[in-house]
Design a protein around this motif. Structure first.
Motif, PDB file in Angstrom:
ATOM      1  N   GLN A 163       0.810  -1.223   0.000  1.00 19.11           N
ATOM      2  CA  GLN A 163       0.000   0.000   0.000  1.00 19.11           C
ATOM      3  C   GLN A 163       0.845   1.276   0.000  1.00 19.11           C
ATOM      4  O   GLN A 163       0.370   2.339  -0.386  1.00 19.11           O
ATOM      5  N   ASP A 164       2.108   1.177   0.387  1.00 17.90           N
ATOM      6  CA  ASP A 164       2.945   2.392   0.435  1.00 17.90           C
ATOM      7  C   ASP A 164       3.616   2.715  -0.897  1.00 17.90           C
ATOM      8  O   ASP A 164       4.286   3.732  -1.031  1.00 17.90           O
ATOM      9  N   VAL A 165       3.456   1.780  -1.852  1.00 17.58           N
ATOM     10  CA  VAL A 165       4.114   2.025  -3.136  1.00 17.58           C
ATOM     11  C   VAL A 165       3.412   3.180  -3.846  1.00 17.58           C
ATOM     12  O   VAL A 165       2.205   3.129  -4.051  1.00 17.58           O
ATOM     13  N   PRO A 166       4.148   4.241  -4.180  1.00 15.17           N
ATOM     14  CA  PRO A 166       3.509   5.406  -4.813  1.00 15.17           C
ATOM     15  C   PRO A 166       3.225   5.153  -6.288  1.00 15.17           C
ATOM     16  O   PRO A 166       3.670   4.155  -6.847  1.00 15.17           O
ATOM     17  N   GLY A 167       2.513   6.036  -6.903  1.00 16.84           N
ATOM     18  CA  GLY A 167       2.283   5.967  -8.341  1.00 16.84           C
ATOM     19  C   GLY A 167       3.614   6.038  -9.077  1.00 16.84           C
ATOM     20  O   GLY A 167       4.629   6.457  -8.525  1.00 16.84           O
ATOM     21  N   LEU A 168       3.583   5.633 -10.338  1.00 17.14           N
ATOM     22  CA  LEU A 168       4.830   5.514 -11.101  1.00 17.14           C
ATOM     23  C   LEU A 168       5.612   6.840 -11.143  1.00 17.14           C
ATOM     24  O   LEU A 168       6.828   6.857 -11.055  1.00 17.14           O
ATOM     25  N   ALA A 169       4.866   7.921 -11.204  1.00 13.79           N
ATOM     26  CA  ALA A 169       5.519   9.236 -11.308  1.00 13.79           C
ATOM     27  C   ALA A 169       6.387   9.537 -10.098  1.00 13.79           C
ATOM     28  O   ALA A 169       7.502  10.016 -10.201  1.00 13.79           O
ATOM     29  N   GLY A 170       5.874   9.191  -8.921  1.00 12.26           N
ATOM     30  CA  GLY A 170       6.600   9.529  -7.703  1.00 12.26           C
ATOM     31  C   GLY A 170       7.527   8.436  -7.226  1.00 12.26           C
ATOM     32  O   GLY A 170       8.087   8.525  -6.132  1.00 12.26           O
ATOM     33  N   LEU A 171       7.659   7.365  -7.987  1.00 13.08           N
ATOM     34  CA  LEU A 171       8.402   6.210  -7.501  1.00 13.08           C
ATOM     35  C   LEU A 171       9.902   6.356  -7.721  1.00 13.08           C
ATOM     36  O   LEU A 171      10.359   6.658  -8.814  1.00 13.08           O
ATOM     37  N   ASP A 172      10.653   6.164  -6.664  1.00 12.89           N
ATOM     38  CA  ASP A 172      12.110   6.171  -6.767  1.00 12.89           C
ATOM     39  C   ASP A 172      12.564   4.719  -6.801  1.00 12.89           C
ATOM     40  O   ASP A 172      12.425   3.995  -5.815  1.00 12.89           O
ATOM     41  N   PRO A 173      13.087   4.294  -7.952  1.00 12.08           N
ATOM     42  CA  PRO A 173      13.406   2.850  -8.084  1.00 12.08           C
ATOM     43  C   PRO A 173      14.461   2.367  -7.098  1.00 12.08           C
ATOM     44  O   PRO A 173      14.615   1.169  -6.902  1.00 12.08           O
TER      45      PRO A 173
END
Lengths: 705, 166
Positions: A189-199
């Motif tokens: 649930q803490d995984v952000p949308g693709l835009a805000g995701l830091d790989p």
């Protein structure tokens, strides 16, 4: 319909557990501090309650619950085991038993029992408080010895930057798996949308449920390199070993509360409205979907574990319906008959191959027979332990002091024999308590120990099992019995019987020991009923007694009711089987030998004159005695005599068939068997035949006088 | 049980003992066997001839000739053993009954059965439920419940024939 089946299963199981409970309680009386025993009692109560609830026996469950609570106190050392407590529990066991048998037990009666328990509890608690220190110390000593597997919940939330330190998380899970069975749920649930995701960041967290016996430290060690950067919470859920017994697992809501996903109050609020908790909680946005998933997984994990535990328990033994076993025994019986035919025909064919195959079949059949028979065997101790209770209760009621000693409880007997033996044994033991053992005062006056002893023993001797019940009580009064027997015409005028023979008269119908031996009101059931019960099992019963020293009753029973080893003999074309267990030796007897005996049925055995029974005479068989015949020397129940037959054919595996109701009064025949050619041979009862011989010779003696 | 209890047309197996015809309800007949060697049982009433093996079970055999006071059955080619079943409270009694010959299965209506006559038969009427007609011959319906009661089969009593002039 189906529930009825389950209810029946529950009943059988509950009765078994109650038996075990009773046995454990009686043992506890002797060893009041034995922790494993207390655990056993607790478990028994718990199972009765748990499955009672499951199958809708709410009354039983509620009642048992109260007693279980008391024993919880005993287990934790708050309550001490006392005589009163055991007595009370035994009585409660009886009440539960009645409830299982669907007898009416009034709520008032149940309530009364419970309040008595509570009375004990309150009276005791103060006492125990003072000694609590000691028992606590003892408990602590016990604890570290235990190495039990437990269920752990691990909440692992790695720091966001954990990958930057070069940590690889996958091996951690592999390592955890090595510790024991685990269920892993990943929270996303803490995984952000693709835009805000830091790989390069870790947004995931995990809930792991782990069953292991390695302890908390081992789990912590797995996370040793990541613990600084992560949130790790390790909690113990419950003893994995006790999972099997605890039927009700934690509910979903409870798990969530315990994990801190939701507050207790909020949960209660929700529960008040809606039944489907998981869905509701998500809808109300109180918890997210993945928390529910994790809680569900945990529930699943524990459930799986408990199922596995049950499987282990059930693999030790298999429950088989008794009638299936009976069918198997019957089939083996048929097989034995066919095998006899095969052996007979192959022997006549003179073909080596056929003979060797027949021998092989014979060997296998014998083995199969013995194995099948052993399936039906149970240790007699299961019945013996029931009598402990009987002795305890009845001796208290009569104000006597009696101990029951047992020997040879491991002796095995056919299941059906054990069941049918129960009533005769109860009668005998009751008689011993009621009429045999004297009151403590009377015993002391006679210089005996004031505690009477009833000795119950079982041993195997040959193909028989010998059960004896001996007491050190007053014994039978031979003179009184003799007088009574004369009065009733059981002894003919002028007939003299030895003391031993007089004692056997108590087995005559209408000859109650109560009338004869003591004046105590006749609780004792007529011994003729006992005798009939034993004889229905093809057994024999005898009594010996000495005035003021005690009485001993000996019961001899065949090991099985199905197949025996026999000696096949022939007289005048009729076939008979003599049980091998009774046969000692065979002798040849010629016509000259018979003539030399001058009409007496005696044979010279190694210089000793031995009486014999001529089967031809006894059974009224037509035809002449052959030039040479055989006398088979038999021994049964301490008596020795010969049986004269025309011819001995050989060993024979004898499948016993009952001769039926119509012939049940014929004493000298114990059954019939079917021979290889399909005809029927009778199985002789050596005990009865030899006894007859003795009374015949006794009559002869009287006549010559 | 009396003749009045027979209320419906039923099938009956007829057989002969000596020159007389007897019959029993087919419901009580399990099977009919050829004569086979009977193993004698000692200490039993003489009309109880002994036991036979019927597919692995031991079954007692009664000789009705002896029970009715006639000569013992001498096996002939027509001799049969009728295996009968009599329902009892606890267990069904299975018993073999020697017959000189077995005839056929016939249908008898209740009104064709008369109560046993008070006099004039050779048989003690206790064992006869009723009398019917078969091919112009009288046919005796056996009261097997009574005849094969345990007391009857285990006690050694003799006078089964009605004594003359009684």
């Amino acid at each position: 319909m189906e529930t009825d089946i389950y209810k029946d299963i529950y009943k059988t199981e509950a009765i078994e557990i109650l038996d075990d409970l009773e046995a454990a309680l009686l043992e506890l009386e002797d060893l009041p501090d034995d922790m494993p025993l207390i655990d056993r009692i607790f478990r028994a109560l718990h199972t009765i309650k748990g499955s009672g609830k499951m199958f809708g026996f709410d009354d039983i469950a509620d009642f048992t619950h109260e007693i279980e609570n008391i024993y919880d106190g005993v287990r934790s050392g708050k309550l001490k085991v006392s005589q009163d407590l055991i007595s009370l529990t035994l009585t409660s066991g009886d009440i539960i038993r009645r409830m299982v048998h669907a007898e009416e037990v009034s709520p008032a009666e149940r309530q009364a029992m419970i309040s008595r328990f509570q009375g004990i509890q309150q009276g005791e608690e103060k006492l125990v408080d003072e000694t609590a220190g000691i028992s606590k110390a003892r408990e602590e000593k016990i604890l570290p010895e235990k190495k039990q597997s437990a269920i752990w919940r691990v909440r692992f939330k790695p720091g966001r930057n954990i990958f930057q330190t070069g940590s690889n998380l996958a091996p951690l899970f592999a390592e955890l798996r090595e510790l024991g069975e685990s269920t892993v749920v990943c929270h996303i649930q803490d995984v952000p949308g693709l835009a805000g995701l830091d790989p390069e960041c870790c947004y995931l967290s995990w809930d792991i449920v782990l069953t292991t016996d390695r302890g908390e430290q081992a789990i912590r060690d797995v996370f040793i390199f990541v613990e600084d950067d992560s949130d790790i919470a390790i909690t113990e859920l419950e003893d994995a070993d006790s999972v099997g017994q605890i039927e009700q697992h934690q509910r979903l809501g409870e798990i969530l509360v315990e994990k801190g996903d939701i507050a207790q109050e909020k949960l209660a609020e929700i529960l008040a409205h809606k039944p489907l908790i998981g869905q509701t909680l998500v809808q109300e946005k109180l918890v997210d979907q993945s928390s529910i998933k994790s809680a569900l997984a945990e529930q699943q994990h524990i459930r799986k574990l408990s199922e596995k535990q049950k499987e282990i328990e059930s693999s030790d033994s298999v429950r088989v319906a008794a009638n299936k076993l009976d069918t198997l025994v019957n089939l083996v019986g048929e097989l034995v008959i066919v095998q006899a035919r095969l052996s007979q025909h192959s022997a006549m064919s003179h073909e080596p191959m056929a003979v060797s195959i027949a021998e092989e079949v014979e060997r296998l059949t014998t083995e199969l027979r013995d194995n099948t028979m052993s399936l039906r065997m149970l240790p007699i101790g299961t019945t013996f332990s029931k009598f402990k209770r009987l002795v305890r209760d009845l001796s208290k009621e009569l104000g006597k002091e009696i101990v029951l000693e047992m020997e040879g409880e491991e002796t095995q007997l056919d299941k059906s024999v054990i069941e049918q033996l129960n009533d005769p044994l109860i009668h005998i033991i009751r008689n011993s308590i009621d009429h045999g053992i004297e009151s403590p005062q009377a015993r002391l006056a006679q210089g005996k120990d004031k505690t009477g002893v009833i000795m119950l023993s079982a041993t195997q001797s040959g193909a028989d099992v010998v059960i004896s019940i001996a007491d050190d009580g007053a014994g039978l009064d031979a003179a009184k019995i003799r007088a009574k027997a004369r009065e009733r015409g059981l002894i003919a005028a002028g007939e003299e019987l030895s003391e031993e023979e007089v004692c056997q008269l108590v087995f005559e119908p209408g000859f109650s020991t109560a009338e004869v031996v003591s004046d105590v009101s006749g609780r004792g059931v007529g011994m003729d009923v006992v005798k009939r019960g034993v004889e229905a099992l093809r057994g024999h019963i005898e009594i010996s007694s000495r005035r003021n020293e005690g009485t001993k009753i000996t019961i001899r029973l065949p090991l099985t009711l199905a197949i025996i080893d026999g000696l096949l003999v022939e007289t005048g074309g009729e076939m008979y089987v003599i049980p091998q267990a009774a046969v000692i030796e065979c002798f040849e007897q010629t016509r000259e030998d018979i003539e030399n005996a001058h009409g007496n049925n005696v044979i010279n055995v190694w210089g000793q004159m031995m009486p014999y029974i001529c089967l031809r005479q006894r059974f009224d068989i037509a035809g002449d005695i052959p030039q040479s015949r055989r006398v088979i020397l038999c021994e049964a129940n301490g008596r020795k005599a010969g049986l004269a037959v025309d011819r001995v054919i050989g060993n024979y595996q004898t499948v016993i068939k009952p001769v039926g109701e119509i012939y049940k009064n014929i004493e000298c025949i114990s059954g019939a068997t079917i021979l290889g050619d399909g005809t029927v041979a009778l199985i002789l009862d050596p005990v009865k035949l030899l006894k007859e011989e003795q009374s015949v010779s006794l009559r002869d003696k009287i006549r010559t006088r | 049980m009396t003749v009045d209890t027979i209320t419906q047309t039923d099938q009956y197996l007829t057989f002969k003992i000596d020159e007389e015809y007897f019959t029993v309800n087919v419901r009580n007949v399990r099977e009919i066997l050829e004569y086979t060697k009977i193993t004698k049982m000692p200490d039993a009433p003489h009309f109880m001839r002994g036991i036979i093996n019927v597919r692995g079970s031991v079954i007692p055999v009664i000789d009705l000739r002896l029970k009715f006071g006639m000569q013992e059955t001498v096996p002939k080619s027509s001799t049969r053993i009728i295996v009968m079943e009599i329902a009892r409270e606890v267990k069904t009694l299975v018993i073999g009954c020697l017959a000189d010959s077995v005839k056929e299965v016939i249908e008898i209506a209740p009104d064709q059965i008369e109560p046993p006559p008070e006099m004039g038969t050779r048989w003690k009427k206790d064992y006869i439920l009723g009398v019917g007609k078969y091919q112009e011959e009288f046919i005796m319906l056996l009261d097997i419940k009574k005849l094969f009661s345990t007391a009857e089969l285990t006690t050694i009593d003799q006078p089964v024939l009605e004594e003359e002039g009684q």
